[in-house]
Write a protein that holds these residues in place. Structure first.
Motif, PDB file in Angstrom:
ATOM      1  N   GLN A   9       4.232   0.091  -0.722  1.00 51.47           N
ATOM      2  CA  GLN A   9       4.733  -0.053   0.343  1.00 51.47           C
ATOM      3  C   GLN A   9       6.339   0.584   1.192  1.00 51.47           C
ATOM      4  N   TRP A  10       6.980   1.763   0.110  1.00 47.69           N
ATOM      5  CA  TRP A  10       7.477   2.398   0.753  1.00 47.69           C
ATOM      6  C   TRP A  10       6.540   3.582   2.108  1.00 47.69           C
ATOM      7  N   ASP A  13       5.784   1.555   4.856  1.00 48.32           N
ATOM      8  CA  ASP A  13       7.229   1.194   5.542  1.00 48.32           C
ATOM      9  C   ASP A  13       6.824   2.219   6.841  1.00 48.32           C
TER      10      ASP A  13
END
Length: 72
Positions: A9-10, A13
């Protein structure tokens, strides 16, 4: 449907590729991919190294276990 790992996810993002994360952290693209898919785990020291090189907190990128807290 499986949920993404914190690392995956990081990466998403921050609009980075696995290759870019590999270059920034010093780990292979393969290892980053495996960790991002939840198929491999970094050691406690590896988690710290990845987080420091990406400028993020360990807990943002990874689930932190009691074992990790003792090791670091």
């Amino acid at each position: 449907m499986t949920s993404k790992t914190r690392l995956a996810q990081w990466i998403e993002d921050n609009d980075l590729t696995l290759g870019e994360v590999a270059e920034l952290t010093g780990f292979s693209k393969s290892m980053i991919g495996l960790a991002a898919r939840g198929e491999r785990n970094f050691s406690a020291a590896g988690k710290v190294k990845v987080a420091r090189r990406l400028g993020a907190r360990v807990g943002v990128l990874f689930d932190v276990t009691a074992e990790d807290k003792v090791a670091v």
